[in-house]
Scaffold this active site. Structure first.
Site, PDB file in Angstrom:
ATOM      1  CG  ASP A 155      37.762 -68.037  30.990  1.00 45.00           C
ATOM      2  OD1 ASP A 155      38.686 -68.340  30.219  1.00 45.00           O
ATOM      3  OD2 ASP A 155      36.551 -68.101  30.649  1.00 45.00           O
ATOM      4  CE  LYS A 196      37.969 -73.293  29.813  1.00 50.93           C
ATOM      5  NZ  LYS A 196      38.218 -72.625  28.558  1.00 50.93           N
ATOM      6  CG  LEU A 243      50.994 -72.471  23.150  1.00 53.01           C
ATOM      7  CD1 LEU A 243      50.042 -73.589  22.815  1.00 53.01           C
ATOM      8  CD2 LEU A 243      50.815 -72.068  24.586  1.00 53.01           C
ATOM      9  CE  LYS A 249      49.931 -68.445  16.048  1.00 51.68           C
ATOM     10  NZ  LYS A 249      50.522 -69.663  16.558  1.00 51.68           N
ATOM     11  CB  CYS A 303      46.360 -72.957  15.332  1.00 51.45           C
ATOM     12  SG  CYS A 303      46.221 -72.456  17.060  1.00 51.45           S
TER      13      CYS A 303
END
Ligand SMILES: NC(=O)c1ccc[n+]([C@@H]2O[C@H](COP(=O)([O-])OP(=O)(O)OC[C@H]3O[C@@H](n4cnc5c(N)ncnc54)[C@H](O)[C@@H]3O)[C@@H](O)[C@H]2O)c1
Length: 436
Positions: free
Chosen positions: A30, A35, A151, A202, A258
């Site tokens: 990343d 993080k 997920l 998707k 999403c």
């Protein structure tokens, strides 16, 4: 197999930790140094059940590590997976800047026959935009693939360990062999398709689920007018095998990182070749955006003017078991309540601070640390998100005043709430006055 996962958000960390559990050597990468430091110390910087334990065991087994260095992460990798964000642009189309930038940064270190996989949610045509970027930087033979992620936040670890299917969009046999080997330990159908089908599947899945939510809301409104109860109607519909009783959520509409983004993205994609009146996805989005205002309107019809009234809003995350507030219903509902002059007191079991400075700093807004504090002296209680702590709470109106209980996800038994001294208001249910 050495796997690099670029982007250590919800998808990247979960994917990395699961591949590491399956004995692949995984490096999560990343640009966010904080993080990465936190992950290397075994601390996941967001809440996702079971994930921290999985990351810790991956680190302990030395199968999992995290870095900010593209060179370290990508060199010698068999599979390089891009799992960075693909946020919405103002017109709803997706912003591919992070995907393109990661491909560009990874390109110098890709080995011959590396498989470059897009895991981020992207539309057909994306690989065609990535290939020239990579080709400009390296003359190594690269295989391209699309492996969309299905997920759900809140159950991300189990969804990734035990997926319903794994859609593998490839252009050649080599990529298929590598990716089917990578997923050999999963007990799920590996579906080999062309990249455009994997990418579209998707969107088609998420947008269909969003459509079910919108459909349930429209039906709920019809039920209210017709003297019917939406849960009874949905129960009867659910017995039909072609329909099923799963995934009906009458409420304030869908939210999260999403569904809103993916519906808008497909709408923008369809706009390119279809007239607006034929664009179903645009209409799904429009109905969903209108939903919180519709519910506030309904509330004011029962409660009268909201000015000066105390409204307790229970649940700030977009759903239970997550601290993610992206497009959470609370972020749309609370400004409308404040605008109408209400005083809003909120509570969430996991969200420490609401993700809107405008709300957080409003003089009539306060966030408290318990349900009890939130509902004390409230004129209206909005049970917004079905956290178990909220749905299991024994609500009781100990005052003489009329208190409206808006069950925004139809989680409560109407009679029980009415017996507890509240005026019950559900979604698509008939109104029930207090039976005290
Ligand atoms: N969150 C979900 O529930 C979910 C589910 C399925 C699919 N998706 C899709 O997966 C993708 C990632 O989603 P997310 O929720 O994990 O995102 P996120 O915003 O939580 O994380 C993205 C990460 O990418 C990093 N990043 C950005 N640019 C980078 C770069 N150039 N190099 C390295 N790292 C970089 C960011 O710092 C961030 O940590 C999106 O396309 C999303 O639509 C998300």
């Amino acid at each position: 197999m050495k796997v690099t996962v670029i982007g250590t958000g919800f998808v990247g960390v979960t994917t990395s930790a699961v591949y590491a559990k399956q004995k692949h050597t995984v490096v999560g990468l990343d640009v966010d140094e904080q993080k990465i430091n936190s992950l290397n110390a075994g601390k996941v910087p967001f809440f996702e059940p079971k994930l921290q334990e999985l990351v810790q065991s991956g680190l302990k087994s030395k199968k999992l590590s995290f870095t900010t260095s593209y060179q370290e992460a990508v060199t010698d990798s068999d599979v390089v997976m891009i799992a960075v964000g693909t946020p919405s642009r103002p017109d709803g189309s997706i912003n591919l800047d992070y995907v393109k930038e990661s491909a560009k940064q990874a390109a110098p270190y890709l080995k011959d026959d590396a498989v470059l996989v897009i895991k981020s949610t992207v539309l057909p045509g994306t690989l065609e935009q990535i290939k020239p970027i990579v080709k400009n930087i390296t003359d190594k033979k690269i295989h391209y693939a699309s492996l969309p992620e299905f997920l759900k936040e809140g159950t991300a670890v189990d969804d990734t360990l035990y997926p319903d299917r794994i859609a593998i969009g490839v252009e050649d046999d080599f990529a298929w062999e590598v990716l089917s080997k990578l997923h050999a330990a999963f007990k799920a159908p590996l579906v080999r398709v062309r990249p455009a089908s994997a990418q579209l599947a998707k969107y088609a899945s998420n947008d269909y689920l969003a459509l079910r939510i919108v459909y349930a809301n429209v039906l709920a409104d019809v039920c209210e007018q017709a003297g019917a109860d939406v849960d009874e109607v949905l129960e009867i519909m659910g017995h039909e095998k072609r329909i099923g009783s799963h995934y009906w959520y009458p409420g304030l509409g869908y939210g999260g990182s999403c569904f809103p983004k993916d519906v808008k993205a497909l709408a923008a994609f369809v706009d390119e070749f279809e007239s607006p009146e034929r664009n179903l996805f645009r209409f799904i989005n429009k109905l969903n955006v209108m939903r919180p205002a519709d519910v506030v309107e309904k509330l004011t019809q029962v409660a009268g003017k909201l000015k000066g009234k105390k409204v307790a809003v229970l649940g700030l995350a977009f759903k239970p078991n997550t601290d993610d507030q992206r497009e959470a219903p609370a972020l749309f509902l609370i400004p409308q309540l404040l605008e109408k002059g209400a005083k809003v007191v909120s509570y969430d079991p996991m969200v420490k601070k609401i993700a809107s400075e405008q709300i957080a700093t409003h003089k009539h807004y306060e966030q408290v640390r318990s349900i009890k504090q939130a509902i004390t002296d409230a004129d209206i209680i909005v049970a917004l998100i079905e956290w178990p702590e909220i749905t299991d709470y024994k609500f009781k109106n100990n005052t003489d005043k009329k208190v409206i209980f808006l069950d925004a996800r139809n989680q409560f038994d109407q009679q029980t709430i009415a017996k507890a001294g509240y005026e019950y208001l559900g979604i698509g249910r008939q109104r029930l006055e207090t039976s005290n």
